[in-house]
Design a protein around this motif. Structure first.
Motif, mmCIF file in Angstrom:
data_model
loop_
_atom_site.group_PDB
_atom_site.id
_atom_site.type_symbol
_atom_site.label_atom_id
_atom_site.label_comp_id
_atom_site.label_asym_id
_atom_site.label_seq_id
_atom_site.Cartn_x
_atom_site.Cartn_y
_atom_site.Cartn_z
ATOM 1 N N ARG A 77 53.583 -3.365 22.495
ATOM 2 C CA ARG A 77 53.778 -2.139 21.464
ATOM 3 C C ARG A 77 52.806 -2.212 20.322
ATOM 4 N N LEU A 78 52.068 -3.059 20.257
ATOM 5 C CA LEU A 78 51.023 -3.178 18.964
ATOM 6 C C LEU A 78 49.768 -2.215 19.598
ATOM 7 N N GLU A 79 49.237 -1.426 18.678
ATOM 8 C CA GLU A 79 48.374 -0.486 19.063
ATOM 9 C C GLU A 79 47.041 -1.402 19.411
ATOM 10 N N GLY A 80 46.211 -1.019 20.401
ATOM 11 C CA GLY A 80 45.013 -1.859 20.781
ATOM 12 C C GLY A 80 45.375 -2.778 21.737
ATOM 13 N N VAL A 81 46.678 -2.997 22.222
ATOM 14 C CA VAL A 81 46.885 -4.224 23.191
ATOM 15 C C VAL A 81 47.142 -3.405 24.475
ATOM 16 N N GLU A 82 46.593 -4.125 25.633
ATOM 17 C CA GLU A 82 46.864 -3.852 27.037
ATOM 18 C C GLU A 82 47.273 -4.915 27.639
ATOM 19 N N THR A 83 47.906 -4.542 28.719
ATOM 20 C CA THR A 83 48.848 -5.881 29.705
ATOM 21 C C THR A 83 48.011 -5.666 31.013
ATOM 22 N N HIS A 84 47.545 -6.873 31.338
ATOM 23 C CA HIS A 84 46.882 -7.020 32.587
ATOM 24 C C HIS A 84 47.752 -8.087 33.434
ATOM 25 N N TYR A 85 47.560 -8.107 34.735
ATOM 26 C CA TYR A 85 48.547 -8.859 35.649
ATOM 27 C C TYR A 85 47.414 -9.718 36.601
ATOM 28 N N GLY A 86 47.999 -10.906 36.836
ATOM 29 C CA GLY A 86 47.315 -11.794 37.976
ATOM 30 C C GLY A 86 46.195 -12.813 37.456
#
Length: 215
Positions: A77-86
């Protein structure tokens, strides 16, 4: 009201009730509206608050019942952060010696890190409204945005200088802490669950291999 630290305390996470687990499963399957999930979470939080107060705990949490992952729900939920998996594999060894592996999410920074919204504010407001003792919030330490992915998870085009990244991250956390303080939060814990990984020689070696100092 007594002020922390308290003689008996806890980080804050409790086992989810079965009906909450079922509700979250339905929610992620798009079979339960957000408002209905929130109502079930509210009910379960009231119960876990009463349970903590009944056994005499002074610092009261919401059981982290609204979270899927301790760190991801906050950091993404911080701007600029994306979630990647695996990308990151964690392994644990059971009592019988069998290994259990899973792949927790890795956070990637793909634009400037900013505090664009209150993250824990609404959850704290509800906790404060139902607790009669000190409401406590526990959030992931800032280092958790960096540790698992390392430098490779921080865009070099966005942050050619890592010092600028850490400065922006610090500012974002400062804004969140200020928001919680303004809402009346007087007990905030920052927890780095990655520290336990550094007891593993393999993870220490991989940390060195990517150019970081595990110490």
């Amino acid at each position: 009201m007594q002020r922390p630290p308290f003689r008996a305390d806890h980080v804050g996470s409790f086992l989810r009730p079965a009906r909450l687990l079922a509700a979250r499963e339905r929610f992620f399957a798009k079979a339960l509206p957000d408002a209905e999930l929130r109502a079930i979470e509210d009910e379960c939080i009231r119960e876990v608050v009463r349970a903590q107060e009944n056994v005499g705990l002074k610092g009261i949490t919401d059981g982290e019942f609204r979270r899927t992952y301790f760190h991801v729900d906050f950091l993404e939920r911080l701007e600029g952060v994306e979630t990647h998996y695996g990308e990151f594999v964690a392994k644990f060894r059971k009592d019988d010696g069998a290994e259990v592996g899973f792949k927790p999410p890795t956070m990637h920074v793909e634009s400037k890190v900013r505090h664009a919204q209150s993250i824990q504010g609404a959850d704290f407001d509800f906790l404060k409204s139902v607790a009669t003792r000190m409401p406590k919030v526990c959030i992931p330490a800032p280092s958790m945005l960096h540790f698992r992915g390392g430098r490779q998870a921080i865009s070099a085009s966005v942050y050619p200088d890592m010092e600028e990244f850490f400065a922006d991250l610090t500012a974002a956390y400062r804004d969140e802490v200020a928001d919680l303080a303004a809402r009346g939060c007087r007990y905030l814990q920052l927890d780095d669950t990655n520290l336990a990984y550094l007891c593993d020689p393999k993870i220490r070696a991989s940390t060195v291999a990517r150019g970081d100092d595990p110490d």
